[in-house]
Design an enzyme around this catalytic site. Structure first.
Site, PDB file in Angstrom:
ATOM      1  N   SER A  52       0.851  -1.188   0.000  1.00  8.55           N
ATOM      2  CA  SER A  52       0.000   0.000   0.000  1.00  8.55           C
ATOM      3  C   SER A  52       0.888   1.238   0.000  1.00  8.55           C
ATOM      4  O   SER A  52       2.108   1.137   0.030  1.00  8.55           O
ATOM      5  CB  SER A  52      -0.900   0.011   1.241  1.00  8.55           C
ATOM      6  OG  SER A  52      -0.113   0.317   2.376  1.00  8.55           O
ATOM      7  N   LYS A  53       0.247   2.386   0.034  1.00  6.90           N
ATOM      8  CA  LYS A  53       1.000   3.640   0.013  1.00  6.90           C
ATOM      9  C   LYS A  53       1.949   3.748   1.199  1.00  6.90           C
ATOM     10  O   LYS A  53       2.990   4.384   1.121  1.00  6.90           O
ATOM     11  CB  LYS A  53       0.038   4.831   0.036  1.00  6.90           C
ATOM     12  CG  LYS A  53      -0.612   5.030  -1.300  1.00  6.90           C
ATOM     13  CD  LYS A  53      -1.155   6.406  -1.462  1.00  6.90           C
ATOM     14  CE  LYS A  53      -1.683   6.564  -2.883  1.00  6.90           C
ATOM     15  NZ  LYS A  53      -2.243   7.872  -3.108  1.00  6.90           N
ATOM     16  N   ARG A  54       1.556   3.146   2.305  1.00 12.36           N
ATOM     17  CA  ARG A  54       2.386   3.132   3.499  1.00 12.36           C
ATOM     18  C   ARG A  54       3.784   2.607   3.184  1.00 12.36           C
ATOM     19  O   ARG A  54       4.766   2.985   3.795  1.00 12.36           O
ATOM     20  CB  ARG A  54       1.712   2.206   4.520  1.00 12.36           C
ATOM     21  CG  ARG A  54       2.013   2.442   5.942  1.00 12.36           C
ATOM     22  CD  ARG A  54       0.852   1.897   6.805  1.00 12.36           C
ATOM     23  NE  ARG A  54       0.262   0.675   6.258  1.00 12.36           N
ATOM     24  CZ  ARG A  54       0.720  -0.547   6.502  1.00 12.36           C
ATOM     25  NH1 ARG A  54       1.772  -0.733   7.242  1.00 12.36           N
ATOM     26  NH2 ARG A  54       0.096  -1.600   5.993  1.00 12.36           N
TER      27      ARG A  54
END
Ligand code: GLU
Length: 333
Positions: A246-248
């Site tokens: 994910s963007k994390r």
């Protein structure tokens, strides 16, 4: 050989989707087969306008192409699931006649409350406890209902070309599963079987998160008297913490990578390197990888990306591969 990629236009494609699409394409192209693009847009509540076009653009930007699909046509059109409801109804009719289905008026909440079993670990939610299995049609009259497939108690064994022999017990894992939702729309499990069969797909290559779904789909193939394709479940691309990318983790949508002006060859090379088909840092086109692909060499293990800063030690953090990405693409969600 006929293979396919079947994106759902409910969100942007991510590098993990791109890697699965690349592998499915390579398998077909290496064998001189036919590659089909099918858009799985049945979940009307989650499908967003314009996303299908953006996804197809992303895939073409990567250098992939297809012989049949919504934008190129083909002998098995339509290639949008939202236009194939009559085929699903026909299959439901056949399953119903053979006694495989029952109507179920339960809500997700009812099932969660009645079920003490743990979450099955995929899209199906908690195990269905069988509440409506033995109700007569009259008892449901007037209530909106879904149709469920009676999962037989016997385990389902099959051979995956990546994982070897595997065994699942749909009856214990998800229980009787939905084939037509309360809103009348065919479920993923039913639609994917009807379409892969109608489109004469010989090899289904997709993410390993769908292995348990395959067991349910095999039950449908058998109940409908259809020939099963060969199965290849390829590893997922996961963040350094083992969670879905994910963007994390500094992972951004393909669309953002494309719009930021990255070279598609850099992304293809990076994706290929994560599964051993290219050297770290190598840029290449999908075509250049065709001769390197061998289904037998695919790993069973998920690919864990390294954390930023580990590249000097052979890491594969996307941040370092795509230094050109906009900062906001790398921030937390
Ligand atoms: N539309 C499904 C997805 O995007 C496809 C799964 C499959 O390949 O069968 O996950």
């Amino acid at each position: 050989m006929r293979g396919r990629f079947a994106p759902s236009p409910t969100g942007d494609l991510h590098p993990g989707n791109a890697r699965t699409a690349l592998l499915a394409w390579l398998q077909v192209r290496a064998a001189g087969g036919t590659f089909v693009m099918r858009v799985e847009d049945l979940d009307r509540g989650r499908v967003r306008p314009g996303l299908m076009e953006a996804q197809l653009l992303d895939l073409r930007w990567l250098g992939l192409d297809w012989d049949e699909g919504p934008d190129v046509g083909g002998p098995h059109a339509p290639y949008l699931q939202s236009q194939r409801q009559d085929r699903y109804e026909d299959a439901l009719g056949r399953l119903g006649e053979k006694g495989h289905l029952f109507a179920c008026g339960c809500s997700r909440k009812d099932i969660a409350a009645a079920s003490s079993a743990p979450h099955a670990g995929d899209d199906e939610g908690p195990r269905y406890p069988g509440s409506c299995r033995d109700l007569s049609a009259g008892e449901l009259r007037g209530r909106q209902h879904a149709l469920r497939f009676r999962a037989p108690a016997k385990p389902v064994a099959f051979t995956d070309l990546v994982h070897g022999p595997v065994v699942y017990k749909p009856a214990d894992e998800t229980g009787d599963f939905v084939v037509r939702r309360k809103d009348g729309v065919a479920s993923y499990q039913l639609a994917v079987v009807v379409d892969d069969s109608a489109m004469e797909i010989t090899h289904v290559l997709r993410g390993a998160d769908l292995l348990p779904s395959t067991a349910r789909q095999i039950l449908l193939y058998r109940a409908l008297g259809l020939a099963e394709p060969a199965w290849l479940h390829v590893p997922l691309l996961l963040g350094p913490d083992g969670e879905r990318l994910s963007k994390r983790h500094g992972s951004v949508a393909l669309r953002e990578i494309r719009e930021a002006g990255a070279e598609p060859e850099a992304l293809v090379g990076w994706l290929a390197a994560t599964c051993g088909l290219a050297e770290p840092g190598e840029a290449c086109t999908p075509h250049e990888l065709i001769g390197r692909f061998s289904a037998g060499d695919l790993s069973r293990e998920s690919t864990l990306l390294s954390a930023p800063g580990e590249s000097s030690t052979g890491g594969n953090a996307p941040q370092e591969a795509f230094g050109t990405l906009p900062r906001e693409g790398q921030s937390d969600e």
